[in-house]
Scaffold this active site. Structure first.
Site, PDB file in Angstrom:
ATOM      1  N   ALA A   1       0.838  -1.198   0.000  1.00  0.00           N
ATOM      2  CA  ALA A   1       0.000   0.000   0.000  1.00  0.00           C
ATOM      3  C   ALA A   1       0.873   1.249   0.000  1.00  0.00           C
ATOM      4  CB  ALA A   1      -0.900  -0.002   1.242  1.00  0.00           C
ATOM      5  N   ASP A   2       0.530   2.203  -0.855  1.00  0.00           N
ATOM      6  CA  ASP A   2       1.237   3.485  -0.799  1.00  0.00           C
ATOM      7  C   ASP A   2       0.322   4.505  -0.109  1.00  0.00           C
ATOM      8  OD1 ASP A   2       0.675   4.280  -4.348  1.00  0.00           O
ATOM      9  OD2 ASP A   2      -0.688   4.272  -2.645  1.00  0.00           O
ATOM     10  N   SER A   3       0.747   5.773  -0.097  1.00  0.00           N
ATOM     11  CA  SER A   3      -0.023   6.791   0.634  1.00  0.00           C
ATOM     12  C   SER A   3      -1.450   6.891   0.138  1.00  0.00           C
ATOM     13  CB  SER A   3       0.628   8.167   0.493  1.00  0.00           C
ATOM     14  OG  SER A   3       1.868   8.184   1.094  1.00  0.00           O
TER      15      SER A   3
END
Lengths: 137, 281
Positions: A93-95
């Site tokens: 997961a990224d931001s």
């Protein structure tokens, strides 16, 4: 050549939630000056406070289960790989994913997670605990 | 290096897919099954193979001996024992969106990369409003100055988001950073410019450079370059030379960012490992 199991190309497709399902009327969540306008929700606070403690524990268990399911759907990963101790970074997961997950959870549970709390989220259990904390306030 | 790969150019059979998967270390092979969508599995393999190819090319390490680790925040790095004075801070950043997987690497300064694109939103204005609190007033005004045009609104939002992500990924943060602390602006006021500037916690950072460009199909890419001293602790200790001279750093940072080279799957697998597989596309 190393022997590996053949990955089937016909894997089950998980439906991703449409992005426009995010509540359009959630405003200024992280700005202390504005109020959160949440859609009408069943007030779970009063119902859990008067319940026997065993029922409360069951409700708490289902929170983390629901959180795991939402996260798995958002990231298109196998739900069995989303465990309480799993970190968001491990799931790729990224931001943007994290922000969208927090929003989906706020929408689902009818809570508001403060900006500072949201920034410090790194594991599945942390998110579930934050939601439980908000629901018991 | 600046590498770009379109995953649509790779349509593997089951055995070709399995073969490419077998080139990854076992723990990564195990990780891949968590992705339920085949396209995600493909992108995962492509991203990892690109990283391995980079290390192979830069350090000439035998392919099977390559070890790429991750900090606790998830930042990938090459083992410090490989770094030396001529390539002291080899670091890289990967990103993917839609069909594109990309990698950017540098040997002295930090580098970050992010690609943003459409996610099938029918109501851009409503979608973007959800992210209001992650932007400063200036940024929000710039995004909304695109007016009623949904396409332009989304483009502005994607541009700003990938600027912020490119910074975060360069320093190795991952998630858990207050995005408003990194404010992006354009000195000439042109919100469609390609060289945004950074103000971090209110202070302008002339030692950070950013490059924005448009990729096909409404994708935006941002590459960031900055001083190694800004890496977060867990990432900083994997680098060789933190205190780089201002002159050397300025020289590297001011260079025009190179264009991305478009690769295919055959470009990211060393010939020596092919073992008779002549075509993996």
């Amino acid at each position: 050549m190393a022997s590996t199991s053949v990955i089937s190309a016909t894997v089950p497709q998980l439906a991703s939630p449409p992005n426009n399902a995010l509540a359009a009327n959630v405003t200024g969540r992280y700005n202390g000056l504005k109020c959160c306008q949440l859609p009408q929700r069943i007030n779970l606070r009063s119902s859990t406070k008067n319940c026997p403690s065993r029922a409360v524990r069951i409700i708490c268990q289902s929170t983390i289960q629901q959180v795991q399911d939402i996260i798995a759907t958002q990231l298109s990963v196998d739900p069995s790989t989303v465990q309480p101790e799993t970190k968001f970074s491990e799931l790729g997961a990224d931001s943007l994913d994290t922000v969208e997950i927090v929003m989906s959870l706020e929408e689902k549970f009818g809570v508001s997670i403060g900006e500072q709390d949201a920034e410090n989220i790194s594991s599945v259990k942390q998110v579930a605990d934050l939601i439980e904390k908000q629901r018991s306030i | 290096m600046r590498w770009l790969l379109n995953s649509r150019t790779w349509s593997p059979s089951s055995s070709q897919f399995s073969y490419c998967l077998s080139l990854l270390p076992t723990p990564q092979q195990d990780e891949i099954i968590r992705f339920v969508k085949f396209e995600d599995q493909k992108r995962y393999i492509l991203s990892r193979l690109m990283q391995q190819m980079l290390i192979h090319v830069v350090f000439n390490i035998p392919y099977k001996e390559i070890v790429i680790s991750r900090t606790k925040e998830g930042k990938p790095y090459v083992e410090p024992c490989y770094l030396n004075a001529s390539a002291p801070n080899v670091n890289f950043s990967v990103s993917h969106h839609g069909d594109y997987v990309a990698l950017a690497s540098e040997t002295l300064c930090l580098v970050g990369l992010d690609i943003m694109g459409d996610e099938g939103n029918d109501e851009p204005e409503e979608y973007i409003k959800n992210f209001r609190s992650y932007f400063t007033v200036l940024e929000w005004d710039n995004i909304n100055s695109a007016g009623q045009d949904g396409r332009q609104l989304l483009d502005q939002f994607h541009r700003y988001w990938c600027m912020k992500e490119s910074y975060i990924k360069a320093v190795g943060i991952g998630i858990g950073f207050e995005l408003r602390r990194a404010e992006f602006f354009f000195k000439d006021g042109n919100i469609w410019g390609d060289s945004p500037c950074l103000r971090l916690d209110g202070i302008e950072r002339t030692d950070w450079h950013f490059y924005l460009f448009h990729l096909r199909d409404n994708h935006w890419v941002c590459v960031s370059k900055g001083p190694p001293g800004d890496a977060i602790e867990s990432f900083k200790k994997t680098l060789h030379t933190i205190n780089v001279s201002d002159v050397s750093l300025a020289h590297v940072l001011k260079q025009k960012d190179p264009a991305f080279t478009e690769l295919t799957i055959m470009d990211i697998i060393p010939v020596a490992t092919l073992e008779g597989q002549t075509n993996l596309i």
